[in-house]
Design an enzyme around this catalytic site. Structure first.
Site, PDB file in Angstrom:
ATOM      1  N   ARG A  63       0.908  -1.094  -0.001  1.00  0.00           N
ATOM      2  CA  ARG A  63      -0.028   0.005   0.174  1.00  0.00           C
ATOM      3  C   ARG A  63       0.737   1.313   0.045  1.00  0.00           C
ATOM      4  NH1 ARG A  63      -3.681  -0.698   4.897  1.00  0.00           N
ATOM      5  NH2 ARG A  63      -4.569   1.262   4.119  1.00  0.00           N
ATOM      6  N   GLN A  95      -8.927  10.073   8.210  1.00  0.00           N
ATOM      7  CA  GLN A  95      -8.672   8.664   8.755  1.00  0.00           C
ATOM      8  C   GLN A  95      -7.810   8.019   7.709  1.00  0.00           C
ATOM      9  OE1 GLN A  95     -12.784   6.706   9.937  1.00  0.00           O
ATOM     10  NE2 GLN A  95     -13.387   8.332   8.625  1.00  0.00           N
ATOM     11  N   HIS A 113      -5.076   8.375  12.136  1.00  0.00           N
ATOM     12  CA  HIS A 113      -4.735   6.835  12.046  1.00  0.00           C
ATOM     13  C   HIS A 113      -3.286   6.684  11.425  1.00  0.00           C
ATOM     14  CE1 HIS A 113      -9.204   5.699  11.770  1.00  0.00           C
ATOM     15  NE2 HIS A 113      -8.630   6.157  12.988  1.00  0.00           N
ATOM     16  N   GLY A 180     -16.894  10.970   2.242  1.00  0.00           N
ATOM     17  CA  GLY A 180     -15.956   9.593   1.871  1.00  0.00           C
ATOM     18  C   GLY A 180     -15.756   8.494   3.049  1.00  0.00           C
ATOM     19  N   THR A 181     -16.653   8.551   3.944  1.00  0.00           N
ATOM     20  CA  THR A 181     -16.315   7.622   5.144  1.00  0.00           C
ATOM     21  C   THR A 181     -17.585   6.690   5.447  1.00  0.00           C
ATOM     22  OG1 THR A 181     -15.557   7.289   7.507  1.00  0.00           O
ATOM     23  CG2 THR A 181     -16.798   9.208   6.870  1.00  0.00           C
ATOM     24  N   SER A 182     -17.460   5.498   5.740  1.00  0.00           N
ATOM     25  CA  SER A 182     -18.678   4.655   5.935  1.00  0.00           C
ATOM     26  C   SER A 182     -19.256   4.665   7.472  1.00  0.00           C
ATOM     27  CB  SER A 182     -18.308   3.176   5.624  1.00  0.00           C
ATOM     28  OG  SER A 182     -17.291   2.755   6.544  1.00  0.00           O
ATOM     29  N   ASN A 206     -21.020  11.762   0.525  1.00  0.00           N
ATOM     30  CA  ASN A 206     -20.622  10.447   0.341  1.00  0.00           C
ATOM     31  C   ASN A 206     -21.451   9.755  -0.854  1.00  0.00           C
ATOM     32  OD1 ASN A 206     -18.844   8.583   1.784  1.00  0.00           O
ATOM     33  ND2 ASN A 206     -20.747   7.381   2.169  1.00  0.00           N
ATOM     34  N   GLU A 208     -22.936   7.144  -0.829  1.00  0.00           N
ATOM     35  CA  GLU A 208     -24.221   6.389  -0.416  1.00  0.00           C
ATOM     36  C   GLU A 208     -24.327   6.919   1.060  1.00  0.00           C
ATOM     37  OE1 GLU A 208     -22.950   2.274  -0.919  1.00  0.00           O
ATOM     38  OE2 GLU A 208     -21.319   2.624   0.309  1.00  0.00           O
ATOM     39  N   ALA A 224     -17.035  11.935  -4.524  1.00  0.00           N
ATOM     40  CA  ALA A 224     -16.466  13.122  -4.225  1.00  0.00           C
ATOM     41  C   ALA A 224     -15.905  14.177  -4.925  1.00  0.00           C
ATOM     42  CB  ALA A 224     -15.325  12.492  -3.122  1.00  0.00           C
TER      43      ALA A 224
HETATM   44  C1  BV8 Z   1      -9.605   2.070  19.550  1.00  0.00           C
HETATM   45  C2  BV8 Z   1      -5.165   2.340   9.690  1.00  0.00           C
HETATM   46  C3  BV8 Z   1      -9.228   1.969  21.919  1.00  0.00           C
HETATM   47  C4  BV8 Z   1      -4.989   1.025   9.407  1.00  0.00           C
HETATM   48  C5  BV8 Z   1      -7.562   2.464  10.584  1.00  0.00           C
HETATM   49  C6  BV8 Z   1     -12.546  -4.657  19.449  1.00  0.00           C
HETATM   50  C7  BV8 Z   1     -11.303  -4.639  20.009  1.00  0.00           C
HETATM   51  C8  BV8 Z   1     -10.456  -3.365  19.865  1.00  0.00           C
HETATM   52  C9  BV8 Z   1     -11.325  -2.254  19.299  1.00  0.00           C
HETATM   53  C10 BV8 Z   1     -12.443  -2.510  18.921  1.00  0.00           C
HETATM   54  C11 BV8 Z   1     -13.206  -3.502  19.168  1.00  0.00           C
HETATM   55  N1  BV8 Z   1     -14.515  -3.363  18.409  1.00  0.00           N
HETATM   56  C12 BV8 Z   1     -14.603  -2.228  18.023  1.00  0.00           C
HETATM   57  C13 BV8 Z   1     -13.703  -1.522  18.350  1.00  0.00           C
HETATM   58  C14 BV8 Z   1     -13.201  -0.131  18.073  1.00  0.00           C
HETATM   59  C15 BV8 Z   1     -12.456  -0.427  16.819  1.00  0.00           C
HETATM   60  C16 BV8 Z   1     -13.528  -0.230  15.546  1.00  0.00           C
HETATM   61  O1  BV8 Z   1     -14.285   0.765  15.526  1.00  0.00           O
HETATM   62  N2  BV8 Z   1     -13.626  -1.552  15.112  1.00  0.00           N
HETATM   63  C17 BV8 Z   1     -14.833  -1.410  14.134  1.00  0.00           C
HETATM   64  C18 BV8 Z   1     -14.395  -2.474  12.826  1.00  0.00           C
HETATM   65  C19 BV8 Z   1     -15.968  -1.593  14.623  1.00  0.00           C
HETATM   66  N3  BV8 Z   1     -11.613   1.022  16.668  1.00  0.00           N
HETATM   67  C20 BV8 Z   1     -10.269   0.891  17.012  1.00  0.00           C
HETATM   68  O2  BV8 Z   1      -9.892  -0.039  17.474  1.00  0.00           O
HETATM   69  C21 BV8 Z   1      -9.581   2.172  17.166  1.00  0.00           C
HETATM   70  N4  BV8 Z   1      -9.002   2.350  18.256  1.00  0.00           N
HETATM   71  O3  BV8 Z   1     -10.841   1.988  19.790  1.00  0.00           O
HETATM   72  O4  BV8 Z   1      -8.645   2.036  20.784  1.00  0.00           O
HETATM   73  C22 BV8 Z   1      -8.249   2.198  23.066  1.00  0.00           C
HETATM   74  C23 BV8 Z   1      -8.619   3.058  23.972  1.00  0.00           C
HETATM   75  C24 BV8 Z   1      -7.596   3.279  24.919  1.00  0.00           C
HETATM   76  C25 BV8 Z   1      -6.388   3.121  24.837  1.00  0.00           C
HETATM   77  C26 BV8 Z   1      -6.009   2.297  23.552  1.00  0.00           C
HETATM   78  C27 BV8 Z   1      -6.846   1.885  22.659  1.00  0.00           C
HETATM   79  C28 BV8 Z   1      -8.648   2.466  16.136  1.00  0.00           C
HETATM   80  C29 BV8 Z   1      -9.342   2.351  14.791  1.00  0.00           C
HETATM   81  C30 BV8 Z   1      -8.141   2.620  13.718  1.00  0.00           C
HETATM   82  C31 BV8 Z   1      -7.735   1.667  12.740  1.00  0.00           C
HETATM   83  N5  BV8 Z   1      -7.005   1.844  11.675  1.00  0.00           N
HETATM   84  N6  BV8 Z   1      -6.705   2.710   9.791  1.00  0.00           N
HETATM   85  C32 BV8 Z   1      -5.092   0.939   7.795  1.00  0.00           C
HETATM   86  O5  BV8 Z   1      -5.239   1.848   7.095  1.00  0.00           O
HETATM   87  O6  BV8 Z   1      -4.439  -0.206   7.290  1.00  0.00           O
HETATM   88  S1  BV8 Z   1      -9.103   2.355  10.259  1.00  0.00           S
HETATM   89  C33 BV8 Z   1      -9.457   2.287   8.596  1.00  0.00           C
HETATM   90  O7  BV8 Z   1     -10.831   1.782   8.478  1.00  0.00           O
HETATM   91  C34 BV8 Z   1      -9.508   3.680   7.978  1.00  0.00           C
HETATM   92  O8  BV8 Z   1      -8.376   4.487   8.581  1.00  0.00           O
HETATM   93  C35 BV8 Z   1     -10.797   3.866   8.223  1.00  0.00           C
HETATM   94  O9  BV8 Z   1     -11.012   4.652   9.329  1.00  0.00           O
HETATM   95  C36 BV8 Z   1     -11.598   2.765   8.339  1.00  0.00           C
HETATM   96  C37 BV8 Z   1     -12.448   2.543   7.187  1.00  0.00           C
HETATM   97  O10 BV8 Z   1     -13.266   3.472   7.168  1.00  0.00           O
HETATM   98  P1  BV8 Z   1     -13.601   4.395   5.840  1.00  0.00           P
HETATM   99  O11 BV8 Z   1     -12.325   5.171   5.903  1.00  0.00           O
HETATM  100  O12 BV8 Z   1     -14.874   5.038   5.817  1.00  0.00           O
HETATM  101  O13 BV8 Z   1     -13.581   3.503   4.534  1.00  0.00           O
HETATM  102  P2  BV8 Z   1     -14.558   2.518   3.958  1.00  0.00           P
HETATM  103  O14 BV8 Z   1     -14.006   1.752   3.037  1.00  0.00           O
HETATM  104  O15 BV8 Z   1     -15.321   1.848   5.368  1.00  0.00           O
HETATM  105  O16 BV8 Z   1     -15.782   3.490   3.615  1.00  0.00           O
HETATM  106  C38 BV8 Z   1     -15.332   4.101   2.375  1.00  0.00           C
HETATM  107  C39 BV8 Z   1     -16.767   5.172   2.048  1.00  0.00           C
HETATM  108  O17 BV8 Z   1     -16.671   5.928   1.030  1.00  0.00           O
HETATM  109  C40 BV8 Z   1     -17.908   4.506   1.681  1.00  0.00           C
HETATM  110  O18 BV8 Z   1     -19.196   4.821   2.431  1.00  0.00           O
HETATM  111  C41 BV8 Z   1     -18.185   4.532   0.184  1.00  0.00           C
HETATM  112  O19 BV8 Z   1     -19.607   4.682  -0.122  1.00  0.00           O
HETATM  113  C42 BV8 Z   1     -17.746   5.818   0.138  1.00  0.00           C
HETATM  114  N7  BV8 Z   1     -17.087   6.101  -1.186  1.00  0.00           N
HETATM  115  C43 BV8 Z   1     -16.354   5.071  -1.834  1.00  0.00           C
HETATM  116  N8  BV8 Z   1     -16.160   5.669  -3.211  1.00  0.00           N
HETATM  117  C44 BV8 Z   1     -16.428   7.148  -3.187  1.00  0.00           C
HETATM  118  C45 BV8 Z   1     -17.061   7.156  -1.959  1.00  0.00           C
HETATM  119  N9  BV8 Z   1     -17.721   8.504  -1.619  1.00  0.00           N
HETATM  120  C46 BV8 Z   1     -17.456   9.340  -2.367  1.00  0.00           C
HETATM  121  N10 BV8 Z   1     -16.823   9.347  -3.588  1.00  0.00           N
HETATM  122  C47 BV8 Z   1     -16.226   8.128  -4.029  1.00  0.00           C
HETATM  123  N11 BV8 Z   1     -15.592   8.245  -5.104  1.00  0.00           N
END
Ligand code: BV8
Length: 233
Positions: A63, A95, A113, A180-182, A206, A208, A224
């Site tokens: 990546r 993000q 992130h 652009g975030t889900s 977004n 959708e 976007a």
């Molecule tokens: C935390 C870097 C606590 C990595 C990323 C169990 C155990 C531990 C934690 C958890 C758990 N359960 C839940 C959690 C919390 C967890 C979480 O939320 N999990 C989810 C899966 C439920 N969160 C965490 O773990 C966070 N940390 O909670 O820490 C803590 C507290 C105290 C002390 C210590 C710790 C950390 C989260 C960060 C993870 N890292 N990124 C990498 O990149 O490899 S997250 C990664 O996924 C991205 O950065 C982004 O944030 C996320 C994906 O989201 P999107 O960016 O929205 O992308 P996605 O594909 O989902 O959506 C794209 C959107 O764009 C869609 O809606 C689509 O329709 C739209 N789109 C597409 N094309 C277009 C468009 N829009 C416009 N135009 C277009 N052309």
């Protein structure tokens, strides 16, 4: 900027993978959220890195190379124009771990992130700009410890960067715009609710409706590169 209400003094913008999609960077939901048959959430974790460091390093090397082959798109460029000209407070919280916002010229930017183009030494805690690979376990440029560099990326279960600054900016903003975030990942996905409860106007741009669409006063759906310049200019 096409706002129905009076011009806001302060703006917070949250971007996700959708803002880089039209530059050719896969979103997390592309390909069903899989990479080499692994769920991204299962590779982007400290546990995966401890269990199979080569798999995780290969994932990030691929990546990191990919983002160096693509260019910012019209959405990144429009946000950079807004950043350059907006007289009030403005914070772009991304993000995304690519460098497309900064390459377009954005300055008031927080990478919550982490960043693909940085490596982090697990021995001496130093951070380094990094464009090459990590699979060959290079020595840290500061402490010379071999094999101690990891991607400077916030994995699942790790605390995102600069959350104090982020919560403060969201608490005092007049307008919160999500692009652009889900809305799938916390704490990023919870920011719109915080903004709304603090009295901000909220707008979603977004492809959708996102998982947080109920928190937005207004939503515009489409690519976007069409929505963001139309909103900014
Ligand atoms: C935390 C870097 C606590 C990595 C990323 C169990 C155990 C531990 C934690 C958890 C758990 N359960 C839940 C959690 C919390 C967890 C979480 O939320 N999990 C989810 C899966 C439920 N969160 C965490 O773990 C966070 N940390 O909670 O820490 C803590 C507290 C105290 C002390 C210590 C710790 C950390 C989260 C960060 C993870 N890292 N990124 C990498 O990149 O490899 S997250 C990664 O996924 C991205 O950065 C982004 O944030 C996320 C994906 O989201 P999107 O960016 O929205 O992308 P996605 O594909 O989902 O959506 C794209 C959107 O764009 C869609 O809606 C689509 O329709 C739209 N789109 C597409 N094309 C277009 C468009 N829009 C416009 N135009 C277009 N052309």
């Amino acid at each position: 900027m096409s706002e129905g209400r009076q011009r806001p003094r302060s703006i917070v913008i949250l971007t996700g993978a959708g803002v880089s999609a039209e530059s050719g960077i896969d979103t997390f939901r592309d390909g069903g959220g899989l990479w080499e048959q692994h769920r991204v959430e299962d590779v982007a974790t400290p546990e995966a890195f401890a269990r199979d460091p080569e798999l995780v390093l290969r994932f990030y090397d691929m990546r990191r190379a990919r983002i160096q082959e693509v260019e910012p798109n019209a959405a990144h460029e429009a946000l950079a124009r807004l950043d350059a000209h907006w007289p009030g407070e403005l914070t772009i919280i991304t993000q995304n771990v690519d460098d497309l916002h900064e390459r377009a010229g954005a300055r008031r930017l927080i990478h919550m992130h982490g960043e693909h183009l940085k490596a982090w030494c697990m021995t001496c805690d130093s951070r380094h700009h990094w464009r090459g690979t990590l699979i060959d376990r290079p020595a840290c440029p500061t402490c010379a410890m071999p094999g101690s560099l990891r991607p400077d990326i916030v994995w699942f279960g790790e605390m995102p960067y600069r959350m104090g600054e982020i919560f403060n900016a969201v608490a005092r903003t007049d307008l919160f715009v999500s692009i652009g975030t889900s809305g799938a990942v916390y704490p990023a996905a919870g920011l719109v609710k915080q903004a709304r409860e603090a009295g901000a106007a909220t707008l979603e741009l977004n492809l959708e409706p996102s998982q947080g669409s109920r928190w937005f006063d207004e939503a515009r759906h489409g690519p976007a590169t069409a929505l963001v310049p139309a909103w900014v200019d």
